[in-house]
Motif scaffolding. Structure first.
Motif, PDB file in Angstrom:
ATOM      1  N   TYR A  89       0.802  -1.218   0.000  1.00  0.00           N
ATOM      2  CA  TYR A  89       0.000   0.000   0.000  1.00  0.00           C
ATOM      3  C   TYR A  89       0.841   1.278   0.000  1.00  0.00           C
ATOM      4  O   TYR A  89       0.308   2.367  -0.205  1.00  0.00           O
ATOM      5  N   VAL A  90       2.137   1.165   0.235  1.00  0.00           N
ATOM      6  CA  VAL A  90       2.944   2.358   0.422  1.00  0.00           C
ATOM      7  C   VAL A  90       2.987   3.219  -0.829  1.00  0.00           C
ATOM      8  O   VAL A  90       2.873   4.445  -0.769  1.00  0.00           O
ATOM      9  N   HIS A  91       3.127   2.597  -1.998  1.00  0.00           N
ATOM     10  CA  HIS A  91       3.233   3.393  -3.227  1.00  0.00           C
ATOM     11  C   HIS A  91       1.962   4.191  -3.467  1.00  0.00           C
ATOM     12  O   HIS A  91       1.996   5.303  -3.981  1.00  0.00           O
ATOM     13  N   ARG A  92       0.815   3.648  -3.049  1.00  0.00           N
ATOM     14  CA  ARG A  92      -0.436   4.384  -3.212  1.00  0.00           C
ATOM     15  C   ARG A  92      -0.457   5.594  -2.281  1.00  0.00           C
ATOM     16  O   ARG A  92      -0.958   6.656  -2.647  1.00  0.00           O
ATOM     17  N   ALA A  93       0.111   5.438  -1.090  1.00  0.00           N
ATOM     18  CA  ALA A  93       0.199   6.571  -0.176  1.00  0.00           C
ATOM     19  C   ALA A  93       1.096   7.662  -0.757  1.00  0.00           C
ATOM     20  O   ALA A  93       0.798   8.851  -0.638  1.00  0.00           O
ATOM     21  N   LEU A  94       2.189   7.260  -1.399  1.00  0.00           N
ATOM     22  CA  LEU A  94       3.071   8.249  -2.019  1.00  0.00           C
ATOM     23  C   LEU A  94       2.329   9.035  -3.087  1.00  0.00           C
ATOM     24  O   LEU A  94       2.541  10.238  -3.259  1.00  0.00           O
ATOM     25  N   ARG A  95       1.450   8.366  -3.798  1.00  0.00           N
ATOM     26  CA  ARG A  95       0.722   9.041  -4.871  1.00  0.00           C
ATOM     27  C   ARG A  95      -0.280  10.078  -4.341  1.00  0.00           C
ATOM     28  O   ARG A  95      -0.627  11.003  -5.057  1.00  0.00           O
ATOM     29  N   VAL A  96      -0.756   9.903  -3.125  1.00  0.00           N
ATOM     30  CA  VAL A  96      -1.690  10.906  -2.592  1.00  0.00           C
ATOM     31  C   VAL A  96      -0.961  11.987  -1.808  1.00  0.00           C
ATOM     32  O   VAL A  96      -1.593  12.850  -1.208  1.00  0.00           O
ATOM     33  N   ARG A 149       2.447  14.904 -19.993  1.00  0.00           N
ATOM     34  CA  ARG A 149       2.391  15.753 -18.810  1.00  0.00           C
ATOM     35  C   ARG A 149       3.700  16.514 -18.616  1.00  0.00           C
ATOM     36  O   ARG A 149       3.705  17.673 -18.198  1.00  0.00           O
ATOM     37  N   LEU A 150       4.803  15.867 -18.945  1.00  0.00           N
ATOM     38  CA  LEU A 150       6.109  16.475 -18.717  1.00  0.00           C
ATOM     39  C   LEU A 150       6.474  17.533 -19.754  1.00  0.00           C
ATOM     40  O   LEU A 150       7.496  18.213 -19.607  1.00  0.00           O
ATOM     41  N   THR A 151       5.669  17.694 -20.797  1.00  0.00           N
ATOM     42  CA  THR A 151       5.987  18.693 -21.819  1.00  0.00           C
ATOM     43  C   THR A 151       5.829  20.129 -21.301  1.00  0.00           C
ATOM     44  O   THR A 151       6.294  21.066 -21.960  1.00  0.00           O
ATOM     45  N   VAL A 184      19.101  24.283  -8.285  1.00  0.00           N
ATOM     46  CA  VAL A 184      18.399  23.004  -8.411  1.00  0.00           C
ATOM     47  C   VAL A 184      17.076  23.056  -7.665  1.00  0.00           C
ATOM     48  O   VAL A 184      16.032  22.652  -8.181  1.00  0.00           O
ATOM     49  N   LYS A 185      17.114  23.582  -6.443  1.00  0.00           N
ATOM     50  CA  LYS A 185      15.894  23.678  -5.629  1.00  0.00           C
ATOM     51  C   LYS A 185      14.837  24.511  -6.340  1.00  0.00           C
ATOM     52  O   LYS A 185      13.648  24.169  -6.336  1.00  0.00           O
ATOM     53  N   ALA A 186      15.274  25.604  -6.985  1.00  0.00           N
ATOM     54  CA  ALA A 186      14.334  26.453  -7.720  1.00  0.00           C
ATOM     55  C   ALA A 186      13.728  25.718  -8.903  1.00  0.00           C
ATOM     56  O   ALA A 186      12.521  25.817  -9.166  1.00  0.00           O
ATOM     57  N   HIS A 187      14.555  24.967  -9.641  1.00  0.00           N
ATOM     58  CA  HIS A 187      14.053  24.179 -10.771  1.00  0.00           C
ATOM     59  C   HIS A 187      13.031  23.145 -10.295  1.00  0.00           C
ATOM     60  O   HIS A 187      11.987  22.945 -10.930  1.00  0.00           O
ATOM     61  N   VAL A 188      13.337  22.473  -9.178  1.00  0.00           N
ATOM     62  CA  VAL A 188      12.418  21.469  -8.639  1.00  0.00           C
ATOM     63  C   VAL A 188      11.086  22.115  -8.267  1.00  0.00           C
ATOM     64  O   VAL A 188      10.013  21.612  -8.620  1.00  0.00           O
ATOM     65  N   SER A 189      11.143  23.241  -7.570  1.00  0.00           N
ATOM     66  CA  SER A 189       9.918  23.918  -7.145  1.00  0.00           C
ATOM     67  C   SER A 189       9.068  24.342  -8.330  1.00  0.00           C
ATOM     68  O   SER A 189       7.844  24.154  -8.340  1.00  0.00           O
ATOM     69  N   ARG A 190       9.705  24.918  -9.366  1.00  0.00           N
ATOM     70  CA  ARG A 190       8.950  25.355 -10.540  1.00  0.00           C
ATOM     71  C   ARG A 190       8.333  24.169 -11.268  1.00  0.00           C
ATOM     72  O   ARG A 190       7.185  24.229 -11.712  1.00  0.00           O
ATOM     73  N   ALA A 191       9.100  23.085 -11.412  1.00  0.00           N
ATOM     74  CA  ALA A 191       8.588  21.906 -12.109  1.00  0.00           C
ATOM     75  C   ALA A 191       7.414  21.287 -11.358  1.00  0.00           C
ATOM     76  O   ALA A 191       6.401  20.913 -11.966  1.00  0.00           O
ATOM     77  N   LEU A 192       7.522  21.187 -10.035  1.00  0.00           N
ATOM     78  CA  LEU A 192       6.423  20.626  -9.244  1.00  0.00           C
ATOM     79  C   LEU A 192       5.164  21.469  -9.418  1.00  0.00           C
ATOM     80  O   LEU A 192       4.061  20.926  -9.564  1.00  0.00           O
ATOM     81  N   ALA A 193       5.332  22.787  -9.403  1.00  0.00           N
ATOM     82  CA  ALA A 193       4.172  23.682  -9.560  1.00  0.00           C
ATOM     83  C   ALA A 193       3.533  23.502 -10.935  1.00  0.00           C
ATOM     84  O   ALA A 193       2.306  23.417 -11.068  1.00  0.00           O
ATOM     85  N   LEU A 195       3.596  20.896 -12.814  1.00  0.00           N
ATOM     86  CA  LEU A 195       3.036  19.554 -12.951  1.00  0.00           C
ATOM     87  C   LEU A 195       1.886  19.288 -11.975  1.00  0.00           C
ATOM     88  O   LEU A 195       1.257  18.233 -12.040  1.00  0.00           O
ATOM     89  N   GLY A 196       1.636  20.215 -11.070  1.00  0.00           N
ATOM     90  CA  GLY A 196       0.568  20.021 -10.094  1.00  0.00           C
ATOM     91  C   GLY A 196       0.892  18.949  -9.074  1.00  0.00           C
ATOM     92  O   GLY A 196      -0.003  18.255  -8.580  1.00  0.00           O
ATOM     93  N   LEU A 197       2.179  18.817  -8.731  1.00  0.00           N
ATOM     94  CA  LEU A 197       2.624  17.814  -7.777  1.00  0.00           C
ATOM     95  C   LEU A 197       3.006  18.492  -6.468  1.00  0.00           C
ATOM     96  O   LEU A 197       3.331  19.682  -6.448  1.00  0.00           O
ATOM     97  N   THR A 198       2.988  17.719  -5.376  1.00  0.00           N
ATOM     98  CA  THR A 198       3.274  18.301  -4.072  1.00  0.00           C
ATOM     99  C   THR A 198       4.646  17.939  -3.531  1.00  0.00           C
ATOM    100  O   THR A 198       5.123  18.599  -2.600  1.00  0.00           O
ATOM    101  N   ASN A 199       5.302  16.901  -4.063  1.00  0.00           N
ATOM    102  CA  ASN A 199       6.604  16.532  -3.521  1.00  0.00           C
ATOM    103  C   ASN A 199       7.438  15.753  -4.531  1.00  0.00           C
ATOM    104  O   ASN A 199       6.966  15.374  -5.601  1.00  0.00           O
ATOM    105  N   ARG A 200       8.688  15.517  -4.169  1.00  0.00           N
ATOM    106  CA  ARG A 200       9.669  14.887  -5.061  1.00  0.00           C
ATOM    107  C   ARG A 200       9.331  13.430  -5.357  1.00  0.00           C
ATOM    108  O   ARG A 200       9.656  12.922  -6.428  1.00  0.00           O
ATOM    109  N   VAL A 201       8.713  12.758  -4.403  1.00  0.00           N
ATOM    110  CA  VAL A 201       8.379  11.352  -4.641  1.00  0.00           C
ATOM    111  C   VAL A 201       7.358  11.232  -5.759  1.00  0.00           C
ATOM    112  O   VAL A 201       7.466  10.363  -6.635  1.00  0.00           O
TER     113      VAL A 201
END
Length: 213
Positions: A89-96, A149-151, A184-193, A195-201
């Motif tokens: 079940y862990v991978h499903r938790a990561l997805r939420v 999605r990654l485009t 790098v941190k700035a690139h990660v933050s912009r990409a997450l935003a 893509l509508g994602l909340t974290n690196r996982v």
């Protein structure tokens, strides 16, 4: 002080975790919960920084509780607790929106260190564990859909996302790509935003779904 909530249906486990964590001067447990409903209520009442959440609990299990908690405004970082090396079940938790998982027998110093890493905004899984978890249990979506999605990210952001998908830290990505860690941190933050994602996982899962990691 990093404020924590502990959620596990076994009192002895909660007591042991509390004793370990509160031995660190920068960690404090503000509430405990014996099931998922209590965990959600504790988050709403105490607004902790991090919650350690057992995967299997009565009434409302850890997975359902994680989904509710990460949907809260300004949610805490969610870390799943498990007695199993690769809980199905862990991978499903990561997805939420959970940021990883810890084994309940994690050594005390590693447990405290993992909480600090999560609080600082990093995924708390070690790179090798991240790769194994993603490879064994990540639910695969259509790779073409994931690539579409990654485009929305730039070429440089995509390079960074690929490195995130391999479980690298910001410092490691910076060394590999010749960037400052803050860049790098700035690139990660912009990409997450974008893509509508909340974290690196979640980003790592998307990269793996796209067959790019």
């Amino acid at each position: 002080m990093i404020r924590l909530v502990l959620a596990d249906d076994e009192h002895l486990i909660r007591s042991g975790l509390r004793r370990i964590l509160e031995a660190a001067p920068d960690l404090g447990v503000v509430a405990e919960a014996a099931d998922g409903d209590e965990a959600v209520a504790a988050v709403r009442r105490h607004r902790p920084d991090v919650i350690l959440l057992d995967v299997r609990m009565p009434r409302l299990d850890g997975l359902a509780a994680a989904a509710r908690i990460t949907a809260e405004p300004d949610p805490p970082k969610v870390v799943m607790l498990t007695t199993y090396d690769l809980d199905e079940y862990v991978h499903r938790a990561l997805r939420v929106g959970a940021v990883g998982f810890l084994m309940k027998d994690t050594p005390p110093t590693e447990l405290a260190a993992a909480v600090r890493v999560v609080h600082d905004g990093q995924a708390m899984l070690a790179p090798a564990v991240t790769r194994r978890l993603l490879d064994e249990f990540a639910e695969r979506t259509d790779s073409a859909q994931a690539r579409r999605r990654l485009t929305v990210v730039t070429d440089r952001e995509l390079e960074v996302m690929k490195a995130v998908g391999r479980g690298l830290s910001n410092a490691e990505i910076g060394r590999e790509l010749g960037m400052r860690e803050t860049t790098v941190k700035a690139h990660v933050s912009r990409a997450l935003a974008k893509l509508g994602l909340t974290n690196r996982v979640q980003a790592a899962l998307l990269v793996r779904d796209a067959r790019l990691g």
